[in-house]
Motif scaffolding. Sequence first.
Motif, PDB file in Angstrom:
ATOM      1  N   VAL A 266     -36.830 -15.487  55.023  1.00 16.89           N
ATOM      2  CA  VAL A 266     -37.982 -14.968  54.260  1.00 16.89           C
ATOM      3  C   VAL A 266     -39.133 -15.962  54.245  1.00 16.89           C
ATOM      4  CG1 VAL A 266     -36.545 -13.528  52.772  1.00 16.89           C
ATOM      5  CG2 VAL A 266     -37.154 -15.839  52.015  1.00 16.89           C
ATOM      6  N   GLU A 267     -38.874 -17.204  54.566  1.00 14.38           N
ATOM      7  CA  GLU A 267     -39.940 -18.202  54.590  1.00 14.38           C
ATOM      8  C   GLU A 267     -40.663 -18.253  55.929  1.00 14.38           C
ATOM      9  OE1 GLU A 267     -37.912 -21.745  53.485  1.00 14.38           O
ATOM     10  OE2 GLU A 267     -37.995 -21.315  51.339  1.00 14.38           O
ATOM     11  N   TRP A 271     -42.116 -11.658  61.898  1.00 13.69           N
ATOM     12  CA  TRP A 271     -40.906 -10.855  61.996  1.00 13.69           C
ATOM     13  C   TRP A 271     -40.740  -9.888  60.815  1.00 13.69           C
ATOM     14  CZ3 TRP A 271     -39.219 -16.102  63.606  1.00 13.69           C
ATOM     15  CH2 TRP A 271     -39.180 -16.220  65.001  1.00 13.69           C
ATOM     16  N   ILE A 272     -39.838  -8.934  61.041  1.00  6.94           N
ATOM     17  CA  ILE A 272     -39.551  -7.896  60.044  1.00  6.94           C
ATOM     18  C   ILE A 272     -38.192  -8.161  59.402  1.00  6.94           C
ATOM     19  CG2 ILE A 272     -39.105  -5.434  59.672  1.00  6.94           C
ATOM     20  CD1 ILE A 272     -40.918  -4.805  61.982  1.00  6.94           C
ATOM     21  N   THR A 273     -38.132  -8.025  58.104  1.00  6.66           N
ATOM     22  CA  THR A 273     -36.861  -8.046  57.375  1.00  6.66           C
ATOM     23  C   THR A 273     -36.653  -6.660  56.771  1.00  6.66           C
ATOM     24  OG1 THR A 273     -37.102 -10.393  56.843  1.00  6.66           O
ATOM     25  CG2 THR A 273     -35.523  -9.118  55.536  1.00  6.66           C
ATOM     26  N   ILE A 274     -35.519  -6.049  57.104  1.00  2.23           N
ATOM     27  CA  ILE A 274     -35.218  -4.695  56.638  1.00  2.23           C
ATOM     28  C   ILE A 274     -34.132  -4.750  55.571  1.00  2.23           C
ATOM     29  CG2 ILE A 274     -34.238  -2.451  57.288  1.00  2.23           C
ATOM     30  CD1 ILE A 274     -35.516  -2.759  60.012  1.00  2.23           C
ATOM     31  N   TRP A 364     -48.042 -11.806  64.125  1.00  2.75           N
ATOM     32  CA  TRP A 364     -47.966 -12.924  63.184  1.00  2.75           C
ATOM     33  C   TRP A 364     -48.153 -12.492  61.729  1.00  2.75           C
ATOM     34  CZ3 TRP A 364     -45.771 -16.723  65.572  1.00  2.75           C
ATOM     35  CH2 TRP A 364     -45.590 -17.947  64.927  1.00  2.75           C
ATOM     36  N   HIS A 365     -47.423 -11.466  61.330  1.00  3.23           N
ATOM     37  CA  HIS A 365     -47.333 -11.081  59.931  1.00  3.23           C
ATOM     38  C   HIS A 365     -45.856 -10.993  59.543  1.00  3.23           C
ATOM     39  CE1 HIS A 365     -51.241  -9.352  61.237  1.00  3.23           C
ATOM     40  NE2 HIS A 365     -51.653  -9.689  60.034  1.00  3.23           N
ATOM     41  N   ALA A 366     -45.553 -11.377  58.334  1.00  2.00           N
ATOM     42  CA  ALA A 366     -44.197 -11.191  57.804  1.00  2.00           C
ATOM     43  C   ALA A 366     -44.147  -9.821  57.136  1.00  2.00           C
ATOM     44  CB  ALA A 366     -43.843 -12.282  56.806  1.00  2.00           C
ATOM     45  N   VAL A 367     -43.216  -8.964  57.566  1.00  6.91           N
ATOM     46  CA  VAL A 367     -43.135  -7.593  57.080  1.00  6.91           C
ATOM     47  C   VAL A 367     -41.773  -7.364  56.421  1.00  6.91           C
ATOM     48  CG1 VAL A 367     -43.255  -5.145  57.676  1.00  6.91           C
ATOM     49  CG2 VAL A 367     -44.675  -6.807  58.913  1.00  6.91           C
ATOM     50  N   PHE A 368     -41.789  -6.769  55.234  1.00  4.68           N
ATOM     51  CA  PHE A 368     -40.570  -6.351  54.553  1.00  4.68           C
ATOM     52  C   PHE A 368     -40.621  -4.839  54.380  1.00  4.68           C
ATOM     53  CE2 PHE A 368     -41.366 -10.691  53.239  1.00  4.68           C
ATOM     54  CZ  PHE A 368     -40.117 -11.293  53.387  1.00  4.68           C
ATOM     55  N   THR A 369     -39.504  -4.193  54.661  1.00  2.00           N
ATOM     56  CA  THR A 369     -39.470  -2.737  54.512  1.00  2.00           C
ATOM     57  C   THR A 369     -38.043  -2.295  54.220  1.00  2.00           C
ATOM     58  OG1 THR A 369     -40.156  -0.636  55.513  1.00  2.00           O
ATOM     59  CG2 THR A 369     -39.085  -2.234  56.956  1.00  2.00           C
ATOM     60  N   THR A 370     -37.869  -0.990  53.973  1.00  2.30           N
ATOM     61  CA  THR A 370     -36.545  -0.449  53.656  1.00  2.30           C
ATOM     62  C   THR A 370     -36.228   0.749  54.542  1.00  2.30           C
ATOM     63  OG1 THR A 370     -37.245   1.175  51.981  1.00  2.30           O
ATOM     64  CG2 THR A 370     -36.909  -1.094  51.247  1.00  2.30           C
ATOM     65  N   VAL A 400     -31.471  -7.913  58.761  1.00  2.33           N
ATOM     66  CA  VAL A 400     -31.231  -6.654  58.054  1.00  2.33           C
ATOM     67  C   VAL A 400     -30.231  -6.928  56.945  1.00  2.33           C
ATOM     68  CG1 VAL A 400     -30.540  -4.242  58.203  1.00  2.33           C
ATOM     69  CG2 VAL A 400     -31.598  -5.358  60.183  1.00  2.33           C
ATOM     70  N   ILE A 401     -30.593  -6.542  55.724  1.00  8.57           N
ATOM     71  CA  ILE A 401     -29.727  -6.742  54.557  1.00  8.57           C
ATOM     72  C   ILE A 401     -29.288  -5.380  54.033  1.00  8.57           C
ATOM     73  CG2 ILE A 401     -29.594  -7.558  52.177  1.00  8.57           C
ATOM     74  CD1 ILE A 401     -29.744  -9.866  54.004  1.00  8.57           C
ATOM     75  N   ALA A 402     -27.981  -5.169  53.922  1.00  5.27           N
ATOM     76  CA  ALA A 402     -27.441  -3.979  53.253  1.00  5.27           C
ATOM     77  C   ALA A 402     -26.926  -4.401  51.884  1.00  5.27           C
ATOM     78  CB  ALA A 402     -26.320  -3.350  54.073  1.00  5.27           C
ATOM     79  N   GLN A 403     -27.164  -3.574  50.904  1.00  4.33           N
ATOM     80  CA  GLN A 403     -26.823  -3.932  49.524  1.00  4.33           C
ATOM     81  C   GLN A 403     -26.243  -2.738  48.786  1.00  4.33           C
ATOM     82  OE1 GLN A 403     -29.784  -6.255  47.285  1.00  4.33           O
ATOM     83  NE2 GLN A 403     -29.655  -4.733  45.645  1.00  4.33           N
ATOM     84  N   ARG A 404     -25.204  -2.968  48.001  1.00  3.37           N
ATOM     85  CA  ARG A 404     -24.641  -1.955  47.113  1.00  3.37           C
ATOM     86  C   ARG A 404     -24.396  -2.590  45.750  1.00  3.37           C
ATOM     87  NH1 ARG A 404     -25.599   0.171  51.223  1.00  3.37           N
ATOM     88  NH2 ARG A 404     -24.483   1.795  52.375  1.00  3.37           N
ATOM     89  N   LEU A 405     -24.584  -1.811  44.721  1.00  6.66           N
ATOM     90  CA  LEU A 405     -24.277  -2.292  43.379  1.00  6.66           C
ATOM     91  C   LEU A 405     -22.882  -1.851  42.973  1.00  6.66           C
ATOM     92  CD1 LEU A 405     -27.428  -1.891  41.109  1.00  6.66           C
ATOM     93  CD2 LEU A 405     -26.518  -3.935  42.171  1.00  6.66           C
ATOM     94  N   VAL A 406     -22.132  -2.760  42.398  1.00  6.18           N
ATOM     95  CA  VAL A 406     -20.794  -2.444  41.895  1.00  6.18           C
ATOM     96  C   VAL A 406     -20.692  -2.928  40.457  1.00  6.18           C
ATOM     97  CG1 VAL A 406     -19.762  -2.608  44.168  1.00  6.18           C
ATOM     98  CG2 VAL A 406     -19.802  -4.622  42.708  1.00  6.18           C
ATOM     99  N   ARG A 407     -19.781  -2.319  39.727  1.00  2.72           N
ATOM    100  CA  ARG A 407     -19.595  -2.702  38.328  1.00  2.72           C
ATOM    101  C   ARG A 407     -18.759  -3.981  38.225  1.00  2.72           C
ATOM    102  NH1 ARG A 407     -17.237   2.547  35.577  1.00  2.72           N
ATOM    103  NH2 ARG A 407     -16.087   2.599  37.540  1.00  2.72           N
ATOM    104  N   GLN A 408     -19.174  -4.813  37.286  1.00  2.00           N
ATOM    105  CA  GLN A 408     -18.499  -6.090  37.075  1.00  2.00           C
ATOM    106  C   GLN A 408     -17.389  -5.931  36.046  1.00  2.00           C
ATOM    107  OE1 GLN A 408     -20.962  -9.637  36.862  1.00  2.00           O
ATOM    108  NE2 GLN A 408     -19.848 -10.278  35.033  1.00  2.00           N
TER     109      GLN A 408
END
Length: 526
Positions: A266-267, A271-274, A364-370, A400-408
Amino acid sequence: MQRLDKAILEIEDIQAIKPNFDEIKILSKDICIAAECIVFDKEWNVLYLITTNNKTDDLNNILEKIKAKWLSTQVYYTSKEWFDEAMKWYDQYEEQEKQKAAAAEQERIASGNYAIWTIKQVFEKRGTMDTWDFIMDMVRLSFQTWASDLHFQAQEDWILMRLRIDWVLQEILKFTHDDFKKYLQKIKFIAGVKMNIDYVPQDGRFSFQAVDTQWNTKKVDARVSFMPWLQEESTVIRFLDATRWISTFEWIWFSGRNYEILKRWVEKNTWITIFTWPTGSWKTTTLYSILNYLNNGKKKIITLEDPIEYELDGIQQSQINYNKWYDYETGLKAILRHDPDIILVWETRDKETAEISVNAALTWHAVFTTLHTNSAIESISRLLNMWLKPYMIAPSLNLVIAQRLVRQLCPHCATKRPGNFAEKSEIEEAIKKIKDSNPSMNINFDGNLPCAVWCKECNETWYKWRFAIIEAFEITEDIKALISEWRSEIDLYSKARETWFLSLKEDWILKMLEWKTTLDELRRIL
């Protein structure tokens, strides 16, 4: 009120009176003492007073002021000794007010399960409350249960009030259809939508005051959606709490290898971060935390959002408006003329948006998207299905980051149980795959699994709060080469395993072995 058949009262007469504490406060305690006069009841426009008649000037002044308010008076007389007995009513009134204030403060700061209990108490006294006060109390207390959404769902016989706590709906109350109609109109008024429209969906929003986990009062935004239903409109209020996004990656559940990868990429200046996830996985929390981390005043950050949920200082945010022909493609073209360093595209939905994002990253731009996919690696196929060329994807994509929420698992009632043969086999197989990819990783499993015994702290659900499981797919040079060759997801996965890639399930297993969640929760989500 109790009828008094004489004008001069003795001690037994005063002791028999049941004062109306709502009327005692008409005169302050200091005035009562100075004038030796106290109001103890009211009937229609008549105030009932007791006095010693020792301070006639002060008494006459009070009576004149009461008369100026178009009220009549009925005056009773007693001795100074018995008047002091009557003044004890004021002490009782002050004690009652203290108890009310204490109860109101307890209601104000109610949180978690106590907030659920308080909601039910407020519901029982709704008939004595102003409609506005009732609705705002219900909304505020619902937020303080730490729910993400408040639902009013129409059934054949009832309107169910349900809260989504830790991403699981819990039924709280039932309204009759007739009872709920006036509250629905008030919610529409508060949300700023048309009150006489019930045949098309409507969206609105409003703000309210609530307390956080430290009992500090803060402003909370709420987004409201109304949808036509068979019996009544379905209403959903989503809470948008700007303080829930945190400025450190540790607080957005990144740790170990995933933390190192995210922080490194991210720094970068290009490039693109999805990010990929289903609805309700707290993408806002993750994305805003990243923007907050990058917002150092030295870079221009522009976002395209639908909708803008929170306003961020120092960041230029733009709201997509399809009704005015302002879409992501139009917004992205305009953004590139504003010399940004970092761009957030809230969602990549089509080829045109994806191509502009790729071109921005290549210039030369940093792009974040989903994207909406089931895993990080599937994002490559999703982009290819949008007809993006592999030679454009490979050099522009970095992570590419995949994320799920789970109960603690509830820390108050967490315990352990022996795993059965199938459960132990499943976990041992996952551990073997993890160690095959990363032999140096130390993983301990003694055959026991985390569980809970239910308690009041978790409302007998086993779980309290949520956290994220992460899948970080780093686009290395080898991966870029495979993408350029149109290689399959299996080939991409095999190559990623060489650099210690962990799937969502494997990250989950590791966190379960840290006693953060359960195997049952894994089966519920994945």
